[in-house]
Scaffold this motif. Structure first.
Motif, short mmCIF file in Angstrom:
data_model
loop_
_atom_site.label_atom_id
_atom_site.label_comp_id
_atom_site.label_asym_id
_atom_site.label_seq_id
_atom_site.Cartn_x
_atom_site.Cartn_y
_atom_site.Cartn_z
N ALA A 175 0.82 -1.21 0.00
CA ALA A 175 0.00 0.00 0.00
C ALA A 175 0.86 1.26 0.00
CB ALA A 175 -0.93 -0.01 1.21
N ALA A 176 2.02 1.21 0.67
CA ALA A 176 2.93 2.36 0.66
C ALA A 176 3.48 2.61 -0.74
CB ALA A 176 4.07 2.13 1.65
N ILE A 177 3.80 1.54 -1.45
CA ILE A 177 4.24 1.68 -2.84
C ILE A 177 3.11 2.30 -3.67
CG2 ILE A 177 4.80 0.40 -4.95
CD1 ILE A 177 7.20 0.61 -3.21
N ASN A 178 1.88 1.86 -3.44
CA ASN A 178 0.74 2.41 -4.18
C ASN A 178 0.61 3.92 -3.97
OD1 ASN A 178 -0.06 0.04 -5.41
ND2 ASN A 178 -1.52 -0.51 -3.81
N ALA A 179 0.86 4.37 -2.75
CA ALA A 179 0.79 5.81 -2.47
C ALA A 179 1.81 6.57 -3.31
CB ALA A 179 1.02 6.06 -0.99
N GLY A 180 2.99 5.98 -3.50
CA GLY A 180 3.99 6.61 -4.35
C GLY A 180 3.63 6.52 -5.82
N LEU A 181 3.09 5.38 -6.23
CA LEU A 181 2.70 5.20 -7.64
C LEU A 181 1.62 6.19 -8.06
CD1 LEU A 181 2.58 1.30 -7.98
CD2 LEU A 181 4.35 2.86 -8.85
N SER A 182 0.78 6.58 -7.11
CA SER A 182 -0.33 7.48 -7.45
C SER A 182 0.14 8.89 -7.80
CB SER A 182 -1.33 7.54 -6.30
OG SER A 182 -0.78 8.20 -5.18
N VAL A 183 1.38 9.25 -7.41
CA VAL A 183 1.83 10.63 -7.60
C VAL A 183 3.12 10.75 -8.41
CG1 VAL A 183 0.70 11.41 -5.48
CG2 VAL A 183 3.08 10.66 -5.39
N PHE A 184 3.80 9.66 -8.71
CA PHE A 184 5.10 9.81 -9.40
C PHE A 184 4.89 10.34 -10.81
CE2 PHE A 184 4.30 5.86 -11.64
CZ PHE A 184 5.12 5.91 -12.77
N SER A 185 5.92 11.06 -11.32
CA SER A 185 5.78 11.68 -12.64
C SER A 185 7.01 11.50 -13.52
CB SER A 185 5.49 13.19 -12.47
OG SER A 185 6.54 13.83 -11.75
N GLY A 186 7.95 10.67 -13.10
CA GLY A 186 9.20 10.53 -13.83
C GLY A 186 9.09 9.72 -15.11
N ASP A 187 10.11 9.88 -15.96
CA ASP A 187 10.23 9.07 -17.18
C ASP A 187 10.68 7.65 -16.84
OD1 ASP A 187 9.89 11.30 -19.24
OD2 ASP A 187 11.52 12.07 -17.99
N TYR A 188 11.38 7.53 -15.71
CA TYR A 188 11.85 6.24 -15.24
C TYR A 188 11.48 6.10 -13.76
CZ TYR A 188 14.48 6.38 -19.57
OH TYR A 188 14.82 6.48 -20.89
N LEU A 189 11.34 4.86 -13.33
CA LEU A 189 10.85 4.60 -11.97
C LEU A 189 11.74 3.60 -11.24
CD1 LEU A 189 8.58 4.73 -9.78
CD2 LEU A 189 7.43 2.90 -11.05
N GLY A 205 16.06 -2.17 -4.92
CA GLY A 205 16.80 -1.07 -5.52
C GLY A 205 17.67 -1.42 -6.70
N CYS A 206 17.64 -2.67 -7.13
CA CYS A 206 18.43 -3.07 -8.30
C CYS A 206 17.77 -2.70 -9.63
CB CYS A 206 18.67 -4.58 -8.30
SG CYS A 206 19.76 -5.16 -6.99
N HIS A 207 16.48 -2.33 -9.59
CA HIS A 207 15.71 -2.21 -10.83
C HIS A 207 15.37 -0.76 -11.16
CE1 HIS A 207 15.18 -6.48 -10.04
NE2 HIS A 207 14.67 -6.16 -8.87
N MET A 208 15.40 -0.46 -12.47
CA MET A 208 14.83 0.78 -12.99
C MET A 208 13.92 0.41 -14.14
SD MET A 208 16.61 4.18 -14.68
CE MET A 208 17.32 4.78 -13.14
N VAL A 209 12.69 0.93 -14.12
CA VAL A 209 11.67 0.57 -15.10
C VAL A 209 11.30 1.80 -15.93
CG1 VAL A 209 9.34 -0.36 -15.42
CG2 VAL A 209 10.76 -1.18 -13.53
N ARG A 210 11.15 1.59 -17.21
CA ARG A 210 10.65 2.66 -18.07
C ARG A 210 9.19 2.93 -17.69
NH1 ARG A 210 13.26 3.99 -22.64
NH2 ARG A 210 14.33 1.97 -22.73
N SER A 211 8.88 4.16 -17.34
CA SER A 211 7.54 4.47 -16.82
C SER A 211 6.44 4.17 -17.84
CB SER A 211 7.45 5.93 -16.39
OG SER A 211 8.33 6.19 -15.33
N SER A 212 6.70 4.43 -19.11
CA SER A 212 5.69 4.17 -20.14
C SER A 212 5.33 2.69 -20.19
CB SER A 212 6.19 4.65 -21.51
OG SER A 212 7.41 3.99 -21.85
N ALA A 213 6.33 1.83 -20.00
CA ALA A 213 6.07 0.38 -20.01
C ALA A 213 5.31 -0.03 -18.75
CB ALA A 213 7.38 -0.39 -20.11
#
Length: 323
Positions: A83-97, A172-180
């Motif tokens: 649920a804490a991750i969801n709170a961050g997902l609801s507001v993030f705006s980056g090209d990468y996550l 912390g090993c992962h970076m995801v393309r936000s569009s994907a």
């Protein structure tokens, strides 16, 4: 108005869920400030902490602003890691996550190297680095690497490998393309389990997109004596943990857009993994009823093997051997 050089650069969002992590949060935030890449949006989510988490985050506001980074603070009543991750997902705006645990830390080149790789390789949606493992008593001398024992690190198709526990897992090993990510999780919500977020974050992306591996440790994973996994020292706690994992994976598979028979196949794979975990747990704690229950479950799932028969025969012969 002319854009600044920073505004022209891709924005990387980092979600940091926190629950009573005041003892380690400063090290984590310091490691973000030390990143050589500066166009960062850092979202700290306070999951109902009862310690000084809020005051610590507040004390870093000026430092992040001076570094040209955005620091956002979100508070919610305690609901758990998912649920804490969801709170961050609801507001993030980056090209990468990215998402990191508040008791770990990032090495200085972590963001820059991964972001630049995704920028120059549009065929990949995720880039995963290696990580150093540290004991909490010594954050200067690694005790190992997260890649140890992983044989298919360069395989771009990680979905089934992750399902089988054969893919690098630490957050912390992962970076995801936000569009994907938003393509496969358009609702910006993962299954809100009390603990765990990596299956929910990665499985939907891995199912549709390719991942690339950077053979360099860019993250520090710290092993704490009081961590959730370290505290699982009884049969009952291990049972709870395994059942939570089963629940997470089943719900995540249900959320992925895939053919019914394919979903059924992957669910069976993980049900077998769960049954074997419980079987070996029953063996470790000499719980015969538990052993029998999950042995029958494995047989019904059609995964009983010759090696299982040999193992069971040896186990029974030891148990009933005359003294």
């Amino acid at each position: 108005m002319q854009m600044t050089d920073m505004e022209k650069m891709p924005l990387v969002s980092i979600i940091i869920p926190c629950y009573n992590g005041a003892k380690t949060l400063r090290i984590c935030l310091d490691s973000v400030l030390q990143q050589t890449y500066k166009n960062l949006e850092v979202i700290t989510v306070n999951d109902g902490s009862t310690d000084d988490t809020e005051a610590i985050v507040s004390s870093y506001a000026d430092r992040f602003e001076n570094a040209g980074m955005t620091l956002r603070y979100v508070y919610q009543e305690n609901q758990g890691l998912g649920a804490a991750i969801n709170a961050g997902l609801s507001v993030f705006s980056g090209d990468y996550l990215c998402w990191i645990d508040c008791d770990d830390f990032m090495l200085p080149e972590s963001i820059r190297l991964r972001m630049e790789y995704l920028e120059s390789h549009p065929e990949f949606a995720v880039v995963t680095s290696d990580a150093y493992l540290f004991d909490e008593a010594d954050l200067t001398t690694p005790t190992g690497r997260a890649s140890a024992g992983k044989k298919e690190l360069d395989n771009p198709h990680q979905f089934e490998l992750l399902l089988r526990g054969k893919s690098i897992f630490c957050a912390g090993c992962h970076m995801v393309r936000s569009s994907a990510f938003l393509d496969v999780v358009p609702q910006r919500k993962i299954y809100p389990a009390r603990r765990g977020q990596n299956w929910q974050m990665l499985l939907p992306v891995y199912y549709k997109y390719k991942r690339v591996f950077i053979d360099e440790p860019l993250y520090g994973y710290v092993i704490h004596k009081t961590s959730m996994s370290a505290a699982d020292d009884t049969k009952e706690k291990w049972c709870i943990r395994y059942r939570e994992h089963l629940d997470i994976v089943m719900n995540t598979l249900d959320s992925i857009d895939m053919p019914y028979m394919e979903r059924r196949k992957y669910k069976r794979i993980f049900k077998v993994i769960f049954a074997r975990q419980m079987l070996y747990l029953g063996t470790s704690y000499k719980d015969c009823w538990m052993l029998l229950k999950y042995l029958i479950r494995i047989i019904l799932l059609g995964d009983f093997k010759w090696s299982d028969a040999k193992w069971l025969s040896g186990l029974l012969s030891k148990r009933f051997k005359r003294k």
